[in-house]
Design a protein around this motif. Structure first.
Motif, PDB file in Angstrom:
ATOM      1  N   UNK A   1     -35.396  49.933   9.974  1.00 51.73           N
ATOM      2  CA  UNK A   1     -34.458  50.503  10.933  1.00 51.73           C
ATOM      3  C   UNK A   1     -33.373  51.270  10.190  1.00 51.73           C
ATOM      4  N   UNK A   2     -32.703  52.170  10.878  1.00 50.19           N
ATOM      5  CA  UNK A   2     -31.568  52.872  10.283  1.00 50.19           C
ATOM      6  C   UNK A   2     -30.283  52.070  10.430  1.00 50.19           C
ATOM      7  N   UNK A   3     -30.378  50.897  11.001  1.00 56.89           N
ATOM      8  CA  UNK A   3     -29.246  50.010  11.252  1.00 56.89           C
ATOM      9  C   UNK A   3     -29.565  49.165  12.462  1.00 56.89           C
ATOM     10  N   UNK A   4     -29.075  47.936  12.523  1.00 55.02           N
ATOM     11  CA  UNK A   4     -29.489  47.038  13.599  1.00 55.02           C
ATOM     12  C   UNK A   4     -28.745  47.264  14.905  1.00 55.02           C
ATOM     13  N   UNK A   5     -27.900  48.290  14.947  1.00 52.83           N
ATOM     14  CA  UNK A   5     -27.321  48.665  16.233  1.00 52.83           C
ATOM     15  C   UNK A   5     -28.421  49.089  17.201  1.00 52.83           C
ATOM     16  N   UNK A   6     -29.595  49.419  16.663  1.00 50.10           N
ATOM     17  CA  UNK A   6     -30.739  49.764  17.508  1.00 50.10           C
ATOM     18  C   UNK A   6     -31.132  48.598  18.414  1.00 50.10           C
ATOM     19  N   UNK A   7     -30.772  47.374  18.017  1.00 52.12           N
ATOM     20  CA  UNK A   7     -31.118  46.197  18.823  1.00 52.12           C
ATOM     21  C   UNK A   7     -30.034  45.853  19.839  1.00 52.12           C
ATOM     22  N   UNK A   8     -28.926  46.582  19.815  1.00 52.11           N
ATOM     23  CA  UNK A   8     -27.827  46.278  20.733  1.00 52.11           C
ATOM     24  C   UNK A   8     -28.107  46.758  22.152  1.00 52.11           C
ATOM     25  N   UNK A   9     -28.496  48.011  22.309  1.00 53.07           N
ATOM     26  CA  UNK A   9     -28.650  48.585  23.643  1.00 53.07           C
ATOM     27  C   UNK A   9     -29.560  49.808  23.554  1.00 53.07           C
TER      28      UNK A   9
ATOM     29  N   UNK B   1     -43.209  40.251  -0.477  1.00 56.03           N
ATOM     30  CA  UNK B   1     -44.600  40.361  -0.021  1.00 56.03           C
ATOM     31  C   UNK B   1     -44.780  41.623   0.822  1.00 56.03           C
ATOM     32  N   UNK B   2     -43.699  42.040   1.487  1.00 57.44           N
ATOM     33  CA  UNK B   2     -43.762  43.219   2.331  1.00 57.44           C
ATOM     34  C   UNK B   2     -43.414  44.479   1.578  1.00 57.44           C
ATOM     35  N   UNK B   3     -43.389  45.574   2.318  1.00 55.02           N
ATOM     36  CA  UNK B   3     -43.052  46.865   1.718  1.00 55.02           C
ATOM     37  C   UNK B   3     -41.714  47.397   2.209  1.00 55.02           C
ATOM     38  N   UNK B   4     -41.042  46.657   3.107  1.00 55.92           N
ATOM     39  CA  UNK B   4     -39.755  47.120   3.620  1.00 55.92           C
ATOM     40  C   UNK B   4     -38.854  45.936   3.932  1.00 55.92           C
ATOM     41  N   UNK B   5     -37.587  46.254   4.152  1.00 55.98           N
ATOM     42  CA  UNK B   5     -36.603  45.288   4.656  1.00 55.98           C
ATOM     43  C   UNK B   5     -36.072  45.826   5.974  1.00 55.98           C
TER      44      UNK B   5
ATOM     45  N   UNK C   1     -42.950  45.757  13.129  1.00 58.87           N
ATOM     46  CA  UNK C   1     -42.375  45.164  11.932  1.00 58.87           C
ATOM     47  C   UNK C   1     -43.458  44.788  10.916  1.00 58.87           C
ATOM     48  N   UNK C   2     -44.598  45.470  10.970  1.00 63.94           N
ATOM     49  CA  UNK C   2     -45.722  45.108  10.105  1.00 63.94           C
ATOM     50  C   UNK C   2     -45.376  45.197   8.624  1.00 63.94           C
ATOM     51  N   UNK C   3     -44.450  46.093   8.253  1.00 63.03           N
ATOM     52  CA  UNK C   3     -44.105  46.241   6.840  1.00 63.03           C
ATOM     53  C   UNK C   3     -43.258  45.083   6.319  1.00 63.03           C
TER      54      UNK C   3
ATOM     55  N   UNK D   1     -41.363  38.223   6.371  1.00 65.34           N
ATOM     56  CA  UNK D   1     -39.957  37.868   6.557  1.00 65.34           C
ATOM     57  C   UNK D   1     -39.683  37.472   8.004  1.00 65.34           C
ATOM     58  N   UNK D   2     -40.179  38.297   8.917  1.00 62.00           N
ATOM     59  CA  UNK D   2     -39.931  38.061  10.334  1.00 62.00           C
ATOM     60  C   UNK D   2     -40.558  36.743  10.775  1.00 62.00           C
TER      61      UNK D   2
END
Length: 344
Positions: A31-39, A190-194, A228-230, A234-235
């Motif tokens: 994500x470019x920032x978790x504000x994406x999960x706000x609204x 283990x993944x390729x992203x955070x 969130x496959x990458x 973690x998830x």
């Protein structure tokens, strides 16, 4: 924690050695920032638990709030407002310490805290709110501290509480919260992203950002709809650890709380005005089904490492909020009344 537009500010600061170790910079960012999960329709839209609030009479404050305000120049102690916010799902109030120049009104704070599910919320002690140019915050693993206006950033409240949950009930033991386990580091790599760029600042922040994602999963909809496959390992791990705390269920009530702090006088002016009863230690409330828990004391070396991490988390939040020794939060312009001059 910082919101997406302000990540560069954090990373422009010198990262202290104690927090320098984190996920590799070469990892991708989901994500470019978790504000994406706000609204819209996200964390920001959660229905808060109904609440009532009661303001303490001017004169006395919890010692923790006094020490935080005065030692860090966040607030003139005479300008502190203290509220007990009692939610319908917990008979033990959440105590909020608010400087009267905070841009967040008490009802904004109460609503945002009330959006946190009670089984997770009960792992937070005091909530404090101070002035700041930009929304930022930090956790000392027991209490959460906010700067600036975080009223449109429920993800920040989830993030800070995730630090508390991480230390006390999830991936880290009470003795190694400051470093997290090798197992968590292995899981991340283990993944390729955070989660996002901020996650790379330390393993602690990487965990707390996935904690927000787990909170979204437990309160809004499946986080797996966000591709969130990458970072699925973690998830899976954090959802497995925290889902029972984040997931709201009808009829849930709190069953524990951190014992409240000693009450102290704001200062000589408050004492002279007769508004300070004798200093006293807070009593643990006796409520059926709700356990009072003391803040644990670590061995000296463990405590030093823990405190060093908290100090750096605090420093990062101050930098992001535009607070510095030359421009302390206590001196920022206030919409509230001007406080009495404090005499130490």
């Amino acid at each position: 924690m910082l919101q997406a537009p302000f990540f560069a500010l954090l990373l422009a600061a010198v990262v202290p050695a104690v927090l320098a170790d984190g996920p590799p910079e070469t990892m991708g960012e989901n994500f470019s920032g978790l504000s994406v999960l706000d609204s819209p329709g996200g964390l920001q839209s959660l229905t808060p638990a109904p609440y009532t609030k009661s303001q303490w009479p001017w004169g006395t404050v919890p010692k923790l709030c006094y020490d935080t305000a005065v030692n860090n120049k966040y607030c003139n102690p005479y300008d502190l407002e203290v509220y007990d916010v009692t939610y319908s799902d917990c008979p033990i109030p959440t105590t909020v310490c608010r400087c009267n120049n905070s841009p967040m009104a008490i009802d904004t704070i109460a609503q945002r805290v009330g959006q946190l599910p009670v089984k997770a919320r009960q792992w937070n002690g005091y909530v404090s709110s101070f002035a700041g140019d930009i929304c930022s915050a930090y956790s000392d693993s027991f209490h959460n501290y906010f700067f600036g206006d975080c009223g449109n950033s429920e993800s920040v409240f989830f993030h800070e509480l995730s630090h508390n949950l991480d230390r006390h009930v999830a991936g880290a033991s009470i003795n190694d919260w400051y470093s997290l386990s090798q197992n968590w580091k292995d899981t991340v790599t283990k993944g390729t992203c955070v989660a996002d760029h901020y996650s790379k600042s330390s393993w602690l922040e990487a965990y707390a950002q996935v904690g927000v994602m787990a909170g979204y999963h437990g309160t809004v909809q499946s986080i797996y709809t966000k591709n969130v496959s990458c970072m699925v390992d973690q998830v899976n791990k954090v959802v497995g650890q925290l889902d029972s705390l984040w997931r709201k269920k009808p009829g849930q009530m709190c069953d524990r709380y951190w014992i409240k702090d000693t009450t102290v006088c704001m200062g000589p002016d408050a004492e002279a005005s007769g508004n300070c009863p004798a200093f006293r230690a807070a009593d643990a409330a006796e409520v059926d089904g709700v356990g009072a828990v003391k803040v644990p004391v670590l061995p000296d070396e463990k405590q030093k490492k823990h405190d060093a991490v908290v100090k750096e988390l605090q420093h990062h939040a101050e930098v992001a909020a535009g607070i510095s020794p030359g421009k302390p939060a206590a001196e920022k312009k206030t919409k509230g009344k001007k406080g009495t001059k404090f005499r130490a």
